[in-house]
Design an enzyme around this catalytic site. Sequence first.
Site, PDB file in Angstrom:
ATOM      1  N   LYS A  27     -12.732   1.243 -14.036  1.00  0.00           N
ATOM      2  CA  LYS A  27     -13.194  -0.090 -13.640  1.00  0.00           C
ATOM      3  C   LYS A  27     -13.699  -0.891 -14.846  1.00  0.00           C
ATOM      4  O   LYS A  27     -13.547  -2.113 -14.897  1.00  0.00           O
ATOM      5  CB  LYS A  27     -14.281   0.030 -12.573  1.00  0.00           C
ATOM      6  CG  LYS A  27     -13.764   0.560 -11.233  1.00  0.00           C
ATOM      7  CD  LYS A  27     -12.692  -0.346 -10.645  1.00  0.00           C
ATOM      8  CE  LYS A  27     -12.254   0.110  -9.275  1.00  0.00           C
ATOM      9  NZ  LYS A  27     -11.239  -0.784  -8.657  1.00  0.00           N
ATOM     10  N   SER A  73     -19.441  -0.831 -10.985  1.00  0.00           N
ATOM     11  CA  SER A  73     -19.316   0.388 -11.790  1.00  0.00           C
ATOM     12  C   SER A  73     -18.568   0.134 -13.093  1.00  0.00           C
ATOM     13  O   SER A  73     -18.587   0.988 -13.989  1.00  0.00           O
ATOM     14  CB  SER A  73     -18.584   1.478 -10.996  1.00  0.00           C
ATOM     15  OG  SER A  73     -19.241   1.743  -9.785  1.00  0.00           O
ATOM     16  N   ASP A 103       0.862  -1.181   0.000  1.00  0.00           N
ATOM     17  CA  ASP A 103       0.000   0.000   0.000  1.00  0.00           C
ATOM     18  C   ASP A 103       0.895   1.227   0.000  1.00  0.00           C
ATOM     19  O   ASP A 103       2.060   1.164   0.396  1.00  0.00           O
ATOM     20  CB  ASP A 103      -0.903   0.007   1.228  1.00  0.00           C
ATOM     21  CG  ASP A 103      -2.162   0.851   1.041  1.00  0.00           C
ATOM     22  OD1 ASP A 103      -3.261   0.279   0.987  1.00  0.00           O
ATOM     23  OD2 ASP A 103      -2.042   2.093   0.948  1.00  0.00           O
ATOM     24  N   TYR A 109     -14.009   6.965 -12.703  1.00  0.00           N
ATOM     25  CA  TYR A 109     -14.075   5.686 -11.990  1.00  0.00           C
ATOM     26  C   TYR A 109     -14.742   4.621 -12.851  1.00  0.00           C
ATOM     27  O   TYR A 109     -14.266   3.485 -12.949  1.00  0.00           O
ATOM     28  CB  TYR A 109     -14.832   5.875 -10.683  1.00  0.00           C
ATOM     29  CG  TYR A 109     -14.807   4.683  -9.768  1.00  0.00           C
ATOM     30  CD1 TYR A 109     -13.670   4.369  -9.038  1.00  0.00           C
ATOM     31  CD2 TYR A 109     -15.931   3.881  -9.608  1.00  0.00           C
ATOM     32  CE1 TYR A 109     -13.640   3.284  -8.173  1.00  0.00           C
ATOM     33  CE2 TYR A 109     -15.925   2.799  -8.751  1.00  0.00           C
ATOM     34  CZ  TYR A 109     -14.774   2.502  -8.030  1.00  0.00           C
ATOM     35  OH  TYR A 109     -14.761   1.410  -7.187  1.00  0.00           O
ATOM     36  N   ASP A 127       3.504   2.404  -4.465  1.00  0.00           N
ATOM     37  CA  ASP A 127       2.575   3.191  -5.277  1.00  0.00           C
ATOM     38  C   ASP A 127       2.331   2.368  -6.535  1.00  0.00           C
ATOM     39  O   ASP A 127       3.200   2.258  -7.401  1.00  0.00           O
ATOM     40  CB  ASP A 127       3.198   4.539  -5.618  1.00  0.00           C
ATOM     41  CG  ASP A 127       2.325   5.371  -6.544  1.00  0.00           C
ATOM     42  OD1 ASP A 127       1.250   4.892  -6.973  1.00  0.00           O
ATOM     43  OD2 ASP A 127       2.726   6.509  -6.866  1.00  0.00           O
ATOM     44  N   SER A 163     -15.448  -3.580 -10.207  1.00  0.00           N
ATOM     45  CA  SER A 163     -16.581  -2.975  -9.506  1.00  0.00           C
ATOM     46  C   SER A 163     -17.827  -3.181 -10.348  1.00  0.00           C
ATOM     47  O   SER A 163     -17.740  -3.354 -11.575  1.00  0.00           O
ATOM     48  CB  SER A 163     -16.332  -1.470  -9.317  1.00  0.00           C
ATOM     49  OG  SER A 163     -17.491  -0.816  -8.834  1.00  0.00           O
ATOM     50  N   ASN A 210      -5.761  -4.828  -5.933  1.00  0.00           N
ATOM     51  CA  ASN A 210      -6.922  -4.255  -5.262  1.00  0.00           C
ATOM     52  C   ASN A 210      -6.829  -2.747  -5.043  1.00  0.00           C
ATOM     53  O   ASN A 210      -7.843  -2.089  -4.880  1.00  0.00           O
ATOM     54  CB  ASN A 210      -7.105  -4.951  -3.908  1.00  0.00           C
ATOM     55  CG  ASN A 210      -8.118  -4.237  -3.041  1.00  0.00           C
ATOM     56  OD1 ASN A 210      -9.325  -4.343  -3.246  1.00  0.00           O
ATOM     57  ND2 ASN A 210      -7.636  -3.469  -2.070  1.00  0.00           N
ATOM     58  N   THR A 241     -16.024   0.659   3.631  1.00  0.00           N
ATOM     59  CA  THR A 241     -14.581   0.932   3.632  1.00  0.00           C
ATOM     60  C   THR A 241     -14.353   2.409   3.927  1.00  0.00           C
ATOM     61  O   THR A 241     -15.308   3.197   3.980  1.00  0.00           O
ATOM     62  CB  THR A 241     -13.951   0.611   2.258  1.00  0.00           C
ATOM     63  OG1 THR A 241     -14.419   1.564   1.290  1.00  0.00           O
ATOM     64  CG2 THR A 241     -14.299  -0.792   1.784  1.00  0.00           C
TER      65      THR A 241
END
Length: 255
Positions: free
Chosen positions: A157, A142, A38, A153, A62, A140, A89, A188
């Site tokens: 996705k 989305s 992360d 986004y 990154d 997602s 993820n 989250t």
Amino acid sequence: MEQRFKGKAVIVTGAASGIGRGVAERFAQEGANVVLADIEAAKLQTVSAGLDAERTLVQRCDTGDHTQVQALVRAAVERFGRLDVMVNNAGVASEGKAGDVALDDWDQTIRVDLTGVFYGCRAALPELLKTRGCIVNTASVSGLGADWAMCAYNAAKGGVVNLTRAIALDYGGQGVRCNAVCPSLTRTGMTEDMLADAELVAKFMERLPLGRVAEPADIAAVVAFLASEDARFINGVNLPVDGGVTASNGQPPGG
């Protein structure tokens, strides 16, 4: 809990919180050697504190930087001798329609949510080909159908959805499967503000047949399944983990 991943090495990006943390904890519970990656290094330490130190590696990364992703994979192999599962993820979200989304937001969202997934797949593939391992991406709902006013986004996705299919086609014959989970509203840090809006949550519940928000553990269980031998003939699938949201044709409930 069944030890389906004992002796195997798993990288989870975006592991400092939310779905990524849940996924990392699930693999650890099932016996895996887990690499937590992360950009939030301090939060990674919090997650790792609850895991077996001998089976855990923390690596700041990154995912939008290819050299850092390559270094991540090298570190995993140096520590555990192999790589069996790559979970891409890490992600960010941004709002805005095509006509008004900030260009910096567009660039950042595509860089992390789509290009970062590509970098993860590309860096991991040489090692996964050796172990006949697999990739699980976080897409997602989305990416299957667009959200209002979330142009960047949705595009990112949607790209992950088709990138997942492309890798499944290109590498399945060499023993590497690639699938994706497609969550809907999940509890989250990224959705904290949304979940604090009672009116907005009520609107979500109108479209969510199971009647509740997903927890990270709900998504993690499906990621672990897709990475396991139980899913050995599943390849190129973008699996909605959405409580039934995508079962609807958009008609309002009732009537």
